[in-house]
Structures are given as C-alpha cells and as structure tokens.
Design an enzyme around this catalytic site. Structure first.
Site, short mmCIF file in Angstrom:
data_model
loop_
_atom_site.label_atom_id
_atom_site.label_comp_id
_atom_site.label_asym_id
_atom_site.label_seq_id
_atom_site.Cartn_x
_atom_site.Cartn_y
_atom_site.Cartn_z
CB CYS A 326 -3.80 12.41 -9.04
SG CYS A 326 -2.28 12.84 -8.30
CB CYS A 331 -1.61 11.99 -5.20
SG CYS A 331 -1.95 11.07 -6.87
CE LYS A 334 -1.35 9.15 -0.60
NZ LYS A 334 -1.61 8.04 -1.73
CE1 TYR A 468 -2.30 4.26 -3.45
CE2 TYR A 468 -2.31 2.40 -4.74
CZ TYR A 468 -2.49 3.71 -4.51
OH TYR A 468 -2.71 4.55 -5.50
CD GLU A 472 -1.80 5.50 0.54
OE1 GLU A 472 -0.54 5.56 0.08
OE2 GLU A 472 -2.67 6.10 -0.28
CG HIS A 744 25.34 10.52 10.50
ND1 HIS A 744 24.56 9.44 10.66
CD2 HIS A 744 25.80 11.17 11.91
CE1 HIS A 744 24.63 9.22 11.85
NE2 HIS A 744 25.35 10.14 12.64
CD GLU A 749 23.37 8.17 8.05
OE1 GLU A 749 24.76 8.19 7.83
OE2 GLU A 749 22.78 8.69 9.20
C1 LIG Z 1 -6.95 7.31 -2.94
C2 LIG Z 1 -5.89 7.17 -3.92
C3 LIG Z 1 -4.72 7.81 -3.82
C4 LIG Z 1 -3.71 7.73 -4.83
N1 LIG Z 1 -2.47 8.36 -4.14
C5 LIG Z 1 -1.49 8.05 -5.28
C6 LIG Z 1 -0.11 8.66 -4.85
O1 LIG Z 1 0.05 8.89 -3.48
N2 LIG Z 1 0.66 8.80 -5.91
C7 LIG Z 1 0.38 8.35 -7.00
O2 LIG Z 1 1.30 8.70 -8.04
N3 LIG Z 1 -0.94 8.27 -7.49
C8 LIG Z 1 -1.76 7.78 -6.65
N4 LIG Z 1 -2.99 7.57 -6.96
C9 LIG Z 1 -3.02 6.95 -8.31
C10 LIG Z 1 -3.36 8.28 -9.30
O3 LIG Z 1 -4.55 9.10 -8.80
C11 LIG Z 1 -3.61 7.52 -10.67
O4 LIG Z 1 -2.44 6.80 -10.98
C12 LIG Z 1 -3.64 8.83 -11.83
O5 LIG Z 1 -4.81 9.80 -11.39
C13 LIG Z 1 -4.12 8.08 -13.06
O6 LIG Z 1 -4.14 9.17 -13.89
P1 LIG Z 1 -5.09 9.02 -15.41
O7 LIG Z 1 -4.87 10.04 -16.32
O8 LIG Z 1 -4.92 7.56 -15.89
O9 LIG Z 1 -6.54 9.04 -14.68
P2 LIG Z 1 -7.46 9.88 -13.86
O10 LIG Z 1 -6.48 10.76 -13.18
O11 LIG Z 1 -8.34 8.83 -13.13
O12 LIG Z 1 -8.18 10.76 -14.92
C14 LIG Z 1 -9.23 10.18 -15.55
C15 LIG Z 1 -10.42 11.21 -15.93
O13 LIG Z 1 -10.96 10.81 -17.17
C16 LIG Z 1 -12.50 11.32 -16.85
N5 LIG Z 1 -13.35 10.49 -17.70
C17 LIG Z 1 -13.33 9.00 -17.60
N6 LIG Z 1 -14.24 8.63 -18.59
C18 LIG Z 1 -14.58 9.63 -19.40
C19 LIG Z 1 -15.25 9.94 -20.44
N7 LIG Z 1 -15.73 8.94 -21.17
N8 LIG Z 1 -15.42 11.03 -20.94
C20 LIG Z 1 -14.63 12.26 -20.30
N9 LIG Z 1 -14.10 12.01 -19.46
C21 LIG Z 1 -13.79 10.92 -18.46
C22 LIG Z 1 -12.67 10.94 -15.32
O14 LIG Z 1 -13.62 11.58 -14.95
C23 LIG Z 1 -11.23 11.36 -14.87
O15 LIG Z 1 -11.55 12.93 -14.41
C24 LIG Z 1 -4.14 7.40 -5.92
C25 LIG Z 1 -5.29 7.01 -6.14
C26 LIG Z 1 -6.35 6.81 -5.29
C27 LIG Z 1 -7.69 6.37 -5.66
#
Ligand SMILES: Cc1cc2nc3c(=O)[nH]c(=O)nc-3n(C[C@H](O)[C@H](O)[C@H](O)COP(=O)(O)OP(=O)(O)OC[C@H]3O[C@@H](n4cnc5c(N)ncnc54)[C@H](O)[C@@H]3O)c2cc1C
Lengths: 769, 125
Positions: A326, A331, A334, A468, A472, A744, A749
C-alpha cells in the site's frame, strides 16, 4: 417435599440423588434460557416418581435452599389481553402455571433458587383462567403450562434438554440474534428437519450442555434470521452454532472446534497454558498493512513481537522500504498520481472559472516522482520509528517455515538464522502476476511495482489487464498527458458491479484512453533502448489475428499472485486454496492452531469469498486478531459491507452487493434498485457532461428494504462512500436514507432523494436543485 | 564524516540552507536548547541526554552530507508560543531535541533522539 429434599448440591450443578442430571443451572450462569430448560425434561422423562407428588397450595417447600410459595391470584377484571400483556411487560419473569402441575412447581422452584423475582399466575385459581389460557394459546401457540416469559420474551416449549426461542413480535431480527448469542451459553440456529442439526444437538447433550435453539423452519421470522446470519457469519446453512458468543459454524466446524480443543478454551478460557519458551510470543511474516497493524496491536497487549519484512526486487530491480504494498507501490503513490491528474484536469477547467491559465501547461514526471517518493521514504522511516516505540523487533529478512514454531530467516546478504515464535501470523500479501504465455514479459515490461518509482516518464504506455490497478494507472498516465492504451481480454473490473464498470470504461474512452478489447499480448520485444525505450507488442485479437504496435512502456496489470509459494507451508501442513494459493482461514486462523494469516493472502471462510484485497481490511483484521489472541477481546473481523473506491478518472465507490450479486443471492423479484444520474455542480460551469455521474442503491424487498448495495460514480466517490459505510453497519433501510437530510450542494446528497426504481424504466436524466 | 556547522536563530539557519539549495546533499539538523558557558550543558535536560548519542553516530554520515546543530534559544525564548522555529512553515518545530533530515520528512523527537538505534537508522538512510 420429599422429592425436593433429594436435591443435592453438587459442584455447580443441582443433581438429583438418583443421579439423573438436571443441570438446573450453573449458579452464576447469566443466561436465563439455559436455566429453565432442563428441569422440565428430567422430571418428565426420567423421574416418574415425582409426578406422584402432592403439593399443597399456599405451603412452603424448602429444598436445599430452594423455597417456593404458591400464591393465590385475585380474579381479574381488565381485558384478558391487557392483563396478560401488562404482566409480561411489567415483570421480568412471568410464569403462567397451574397449581396441580408439577412442572410448574419445578420451574418456580428454579427461579426461586436463582433468587429471581417472578410473577406467578395460577390459571386454575383464576375465575377467567380459561380465557387467559386461550389468549396464551393464541399468542404463543403453546397449549400447556407452565408458559414462561422472560423480559417479555416467550420461552417456548421444551424438548430434550433444550429450549426453543423466537423473536418477540416486531423485534428486529438482528437485535434478537445478537441479544440471544450474547446472553446464551449455546445457541443453535436450526431446522427441525435437518439431520445435522439433530446431530449437533446430540453432541451438546453428550457434553451435558444445554442449549437454546431457534427453529428457522417453524417461525415466520425464519428467512429473515437466516439472511441476517448469512450476512453476519457468511454461513447460509444450518446448523449455525454459537458458543458463548463465539461463532463456531456448522456441525463439522463444531466438532472440529471440539477435537482441536478450541471449544474447551471457549468454555474455560483460563485453562490455556504452555511452558515452552520461544524467542517471541508472536512472529509476523510480512511488514505490510496487515502485518504492521497486527504486530503493533499484539505488542500493545504486552506480547513480545517480531515482524519480518523483506522485499524481493522486481525483475527490473525495483525495491522499497518497510510498509508493504500500500505505502510503497499501491494506495499511496497511486492516489497521489491520481491527484496529479485531477489537478491537471482542474487547471483545464479553471479557465471557465476565470483563471487565465496558460494554454500550454506541462507536467514534469521527475518532480512528481521525487516528491511522492520522498513522502514514501518518510513513511518507511516513521514505521520503523513506531515499531521501535512499540518495542516490536523489525527484522529485514525473508521468513520461511521450518516447523510450526520455527522460521528460517535470510537477510539481504544471504545470512540465515532461526527464530521461534509461539504464534505465527502470515501477512505476506501478493505481487503482480507475469503471465507465462507472453514472450518477453519479464524482461520487457514493468508492473505497478516499478511504475511509481520509474526514474523517467513512461511515455506512450500500454496497460495490459482489466483490473482496477490497470485502469487506475491508465487513468492517471492519461491525466498527466501521456498516450495510453488499455488492452483487455474480456470484461472490465471482474467482480465489481458491471453497470458501474461500464460507466468507468465509457468515461475513460471518451477521455482519450484507447481500449483494445478482446485481445491479449503474445510477445513483447525491445526495439530501442532508452528512458523510455521502445517496445514492439504483438497481440492476438478476438479473431485470432496477430497485430502489433510500438509503445514506450508496457505495464502488466493482469492480477496478483499471493506470496505463499516460498514459505514452505507444506512443511507445516497449512492448507491453501488449490486454485488461488491463498491460505484457508477461519477467523484468520489456519488449520494449524498457532498459525494465523491476514490481509491479501487469505481465503477466509467467514467472508464467503469476499475478502476484498484492501489495506483497511488487512489492518482491521490484524488488529482484531492481536486483540483476540492477547487481549480479552472476542471481536471478529466483519468482512461484510467493506466499502471500497476505484480511483479511475471518474471515481467509483461501492459498498455491499453488486447488482448482479444481489439478484443472484436474493432473486430478481426481491431486489429493488433505486438510481439516478446526477450532474455535479462543479461540472456545470466547466461544461462537463450532465449524464455521466450515477448513483444507485440496491435494496432487499424481503428485509424491510434494507440497503444492501450502494454504488456511485462521480468526483470524490471515496469521500462519499466512506460515510455511508456506517449506515451499512447500522443496517440502514431505504427509509433511513430517505429520512436523512442532505447537504446541499454536494454530490453525496443524491442518496437521500432517490425515487426512481430501475424496474419502472423511468427517465433518470439530470435532476435540478 | 559529514560537514558540521552550528547556527543560532532561524535567520542564520535559513541563509545556510538557501546556500545549499540544489546541491542534492543529505542535510541533517539537530534543534537543541542553548548551552550555558560554564559547563557546556543545556537548560533542556532531554537535549543533554540526546547530545552524546547523536554525536557518537555522526561517523555514519557520508562525506558529502551536512550535519547542522541549531540552537533555538534559552528557555523563555523557546517556550514562547510565537518562537520563530515553531512558526516557520517548513520547520514547525514542536519540541526539542528534534533531529531531522531536511526536506525528507524524517524526524526524531525528544527521547527518540537518545535512542541510538533510531539515530543510526536516520543517519544510515
Ligand atoms: C497498485 C495498487 C493500488 C492499490 N490501491 C489501494 C487502495 O487505493 N486502497 C486500498 O485499500 N488498497 C489498495 N491496494 C491494495 C493494498 O495495497 C493491499 O490490500 C494491502 O497492501 C495488503 O496488505 P497485506 O498486509 O496483506 O500485504 P502487503 O501490504 O502486500 O505486505 C506484505 C509484505 O510482506 C513482505 N513479504 C512477503 N513475503 C515475505 C517473507 N517470506 N518474509 C518476509 N517478508 C515477506 C512483502 O515484501 C511485503 O512488504 C492497492 C494495491 C495495488 C497493487
């Protein structure tokens, strides 16, 4: 007298001497339902002796501390109905009884033993007892005495150690269900004909536990309760079991909870001890939205926590700091780039508002990129400061399972180490997918993981995919002045409301974004190096023809793969969805008792296939999970009605069901859609179209016109949608929306004045003031 | 080791920062309470605790970075809600000691400045 004196106190139960278990109650049991259920049963079926007892009116019986007085009722002169209803509403407990009925005596004795005040009405002593009896039959469908009301609620007839209950007349089903599961030790939502319901009841009987059941096929509110339970638990089927307010699920899940010891933990929460020493109470794998939130909440509850976060570089070599998708590549960048595009649009429109904005306004990618990356850098830094402040150990290393408590961690330099944790939370999220059937995809294209930190303007860009993310990115690239094409295989925004997806697609197309539909790239080759370079994209269209075009940048956004393949989950037996490779969870717990998962990586059973991959979902689930494990909380993540917004050039916000989903779930006849198009005030002077922005509410006709879906396309859709999500939490109906006063002039609304149903086919063209 | 400089008051600091504009250097600023001349300690106790920790880590800074110590004044000067550092729209200083990387929004405040690992984290970035 003789009988009662045989009652002995035995532990917290009252037992008959002949050892038939009565389970009158646990003395401190809060639940009144389970209290008065059993004596009926035990006496009636297992102790026929008792039936022969003669009990005298107006005498006092004293049995192991239980005292009972039968009191004579004066004849009544009010109307029967008022008399009964007054009694029920004015007394906490009312027992309609007959002096000669042994079960009546038992139930009264029971309340006495609990020191509960109760009102007794002896029908055989009333001059108009028969009238009262008839009224009761009409009201409760129960012909027998005792007929008991507690806090106005009818306690229905008994059956083998159990109680049936149902909502009071006019009581909202959500209130009924929530009150019931809060106040009762065991609640079974059941159908009288369902074999698994019978099994689960037998199961609780075998544990000597009493339960309350709600027989959905025998009461009018059955379907509404079923729908509400579906919404609450994601479970459509019966039996649907709650124990001490904790949702267990159906028969299999209940049995599983029992065999895994979870049921025992629910009954006796303090009996969990284990003496093994681990390095950490909790290790969180993944320092993204979910992982950081969970680790901080666990630490705040006193746990010793480590969080592992490691970013594998993209094929292009892009990496980033702590915080996950994110913050670094989702998020945050973007939305900021979307803002850059909106500002450009604003500059164009500003001339209509009198600004002497120069004809030629240029955008500099490098400035935008640097400022956004600086901000992200400060967030990365602040997360690390917060973890230090909260005493969470941050390990910049990649984690893999050795066994269910042991992880192998590998840092940037390849140094490895083992760490152990009592609980492990998997929060590894996902990464963009590279389709294997596109030749040159990895070498010659980028993904959203690279785009936001790209050192140069990507130039003429092809966005591949209908996600999306694809739309986006296409939107803001176009917005800052780039030539943008979107290539999609079939529909846009799968899983979203398709009418809304259509609105977004049309709007983007009208704004100069080219859509190549029914097509997939087959090969990407670099024909010129540079920043940006040039790439030849070959693609196949619907007719199987191979076409080609040159772009400066190809960005793939064809979906995301969860990062479960390198975790060695097979070593510990964590179950995955075979198709999506997501981790199967129930309330964020995997099939392994000390391993949990949150965020994008889960396929959560309570969510019924609707875990939206969103940051606030991951955060909330992570916090609630930590509070459940280390705090005294039992609050679970509610995956229903999570609001979301797509930040395309015309923004789209939604909550709850899409129209398709609503029709599929509730049936076309039961779904009413109210809709309108609207013309934002700020679009009027700017000469923007009056029939593009659109709002609809989807209502369930069978549930009091409950609003089950909200969709809006227009400026600031995110800001509009968020507030209405509270209304969904409060289960607002169309009437509640209608009774709400608008602000308004705003776009939001429109939801307070929706009159036209889709069914009517009436015109919804621009409405005025 | 970074280039070190010491300033008193906003104006001195500002003009030096202006001279660095466009240089692309990493600039770290420690805002701290004035020291007395007798024993070189500050009226601000937290600053006294943080000072040695920060100075111990200065060797982590790269050659071409800047480390600036900026004295915000004596106690009454600092406690004045209209203090120039509090009012400056880029600095918006809220407490001392504050250690920040200029223009990068990376900030350590009060006891964080005395946490060696946090200071190292900021300097290593
Ligand atoms: C382009 C884009 C736009 C988005 N826009 C929005 C938005 O506007 N609003 C919204 O709510 N959501 C948005 N999202 C979705 C949002 O980013 C995710 O839902 C959110 O980050 C998920 O969180 P998470 O904790 O599951 O995983 P992540 O945030 O993906 O974190 C996982 C972390 O674990 C690390 N990792 C993975 N495997 C290992 C391992 N084995 N050991 C150690 N570390 C590891 C990764 O490197 C990463 O840092 C967007 C996603 C993208 C791709």
């Amino acid at each position: 007298m003789r009988l009662f004196s045989k009652l002995l106190r035995h532990r917290s139960h009252y037992l008959f001497q002949n050892s038939y278990q009565v389970t009158l109650t646990r003395p401190r049991c809060e639940s009144l339902f389970c209290i008065n259920s059993t004596p009926f049963y035990t006496l009636a079926q297992k102790s026929p002796k008792i039936l022969n007892l003669e009990l005298n009116k107006n005498s006092i019986y004293s049995i192991s501390g239980i005292r009972y007085t039968s009191n004579k009722m004066p004849p009544i002169n009010k109307s029967v109905e008022t008399y009964v209803e007054d009694l029920i509403s004015q007394n906490k407990i009312v027992v309609f009884s007959k002096t000669t009925c042994p079960w009546c005596i038992k139930v009264k004795a029971l309340f006495k033993s609990l020191n509960e005040d109760f009102k007794t009405v002896e029908l055989d002593e009333l001059s108009n007892g028969d009238d009262v009896k008839n009224y009761l039959i009409e009201k409760t469908n129960q012909t027998t005495v005792p007929n008991v009301f507690i806090k106005g609620m009818h306690i229905a007839k008994h059956e083998n150690g159990a109680m049936h209950t149902q909502p009071k007349k006019g009581e909202p089903v959500d209130q009924f269900v929530n009150e019931l599961i809060k106040t009762s030790r065991i609640v079974i939502f059941s159908k009288s004909t369902c074999p698994f319901c019978a099994k689960v009841k037998d199961f609780f009987k075998s544990l000597n536990e009493t339960y309350v059941s709600v027989e959905l096929d025998q009461i009018d509110e059955g379907p509404a309760i079923r729908d509400y339970l579906y919404e609450k638990t994601g479970q459509k089927t019966v039996p649907n079991v709650y124990v001490k307010g904790v949702h267990l699920g159906g028969y299999d899940n209940t049995l599983k909870a029992h065999t895994e010891g979870r049921l025992a933990k629910i009954f006796n929460p303090e009996e969990v001890k284990d003496d093994v020493k681990y390095d950490y109470d909790m290790i969180v794998i993944g320092g993204g939205s979910g992982g950081l939130a969970c680790s901080k909440a666990a630490a705040a509850n006193g746990a010793k926590v480590a969080v592992l976060d490691f970013v594998k570089p993209t094929p292009l070599g892009t990496t980033w700091g702590l915080g996950g998708t994110c913050v670094n590549v989702g998020c945050i960048p973007k939305k900021l780039m979307h803002q850059a595009a909106l500002l450009g649009e604003g500059l164009e429109e500003s001339r209509e508002f009198g600004w002497q904005t120069p004809e030629k306004i240029a955008h500099k990618w490098e400035t935008m990129r640097e400022n956004i990356q600086n901000y992200i850098g400060s967030l990365n830094f602040n997360y690390r400061v917060q973890l230090r402040d909260k005493k969470v150990d941050y390990l910049n290393a990649y984690g893999q399972f050795i066994d269910k408590h042991r992880l192998l961690i590998t840092d940037k330099k390849g140094k490895t180490k083992e760490i152990t944790g009592k609980n492990i939370v998997i929060a590894v999220g996902g990464r963009p997918k590279y389709p294997e059937d596109i030749i040159g995809a990895k070498e010659n294209s980028i993904t959203s993981d690279d785009l936001f930190s790209l050192p140069y303007n990507p130039g003429k860009t092809l966005c591949v995919g209908a996600s999306y993310v694809s739309l986006e990115c296409a939107g803001f690239l176009k917005g800052i002045g780039n030539d943008v094409t979107v290539m999609v295989r079939s529909i846009l925004l799968r899983g979203f409301d398709q009418q809304m997806a259509g609105i977004i697609g049309d709007y983007m197309e009208k704004h100069g974004i080219r859509f190549v539909r029914g097509s997939v790239p087959t090969e990407i080759t670099r024909i010129k190096e540079g920043q940006p370079g040039e790439y030849l994209v070959k693609y196949k269209n619907e007719n199987g023809e191979i076409l080609e075009e040159v772009y400066n940048t190809v960005m793939l956004a064809v979906g995301r793969d969860v990062c479960t393949s390198d975790l060695n989950l097979d070593k510990v037996g964590v179950k995955l969805n075979p198709k999506s490779k997501k981790i199967l969870t129930t309330f964020e717990q995997t099939n392994i008792d000390n391993i949990y998962a949150i965020g994008d990586v889960i396929d959560e059973s309570s969510a019924n296939g609707r875990v939206l991959e969103l940051t606030p979902v991951a955060i909330k689930a992570g916090q609630l999970l930590a509070d459940r494990i280390y705090g005294k909380s039992d609050v679970k993540m509610d995956y229903y009605a999570v609001p979301t917004t797509v930040f395309t050039p015309i923004e789209y916000g939604s909550i709850g069901y899409s129209e398709e989903e609503a029709i599929q779930t509730f049936g076309e006849d039961n779904v009413e859609v109210y809709h309108t198009s609207f013309w934002p005030l700020e679009w009027t002077v700017a000469h923007k179209p009056h029939d593009v922005c659109y709002a609809k509410l989807i209502c369930n006709k069978n549930d009091n016109m409950r609003v089950i879906g909200l969709h809006v396309a227009g400026p600031n859709a995110g800001e509009i949608t968020q507030g209405y999500a509270v209304a969904f939490k409060l289960r607002a109906t169309k009437k509640d929306f209608d009774m709400t006063v608008g602000i308004h002039p705003t776009n939001s609304e429109v939801f307070t004045t929706l009159k036209t149903t889709k069914r009517s086919g009436e015109d919804i063209g621009g409405a005025g003031c | 080791m970074a280039k070190q400089s010491v300033f008193r008051g906003l104006q001195q600091l500002r003009s030096y920062l202006t001279s660095l504009e466009g240089s692309n250097k990493s600039i770290f600023i420690l805002f701290t309470g004035d020291k007395n001349e007798q024993d070189g300690s500050s009226w601000c106790p937290d600053c006294n605790v943080a000072d040695p920790v920060i100075h111990k880590s200065l060797n982590l800074l790269s050659e071409d970075s800047e480390f600036i110590t900026c004295y915000v004044g004596d106690r009454p000067t600092w406690k004045n809600p209209q203090n120039e550092f509090r009012m400056d729209k880029d600095i918006q200083l809220k407490c001392i000691p504050t250690l920040m990387q200029w223009k990068k929004n990376k900030v350590l405040r009060e006891e964080q400045c005395a946490d060696e690992s946090l200071v190292e984290m900021l300097f290593e970035n």
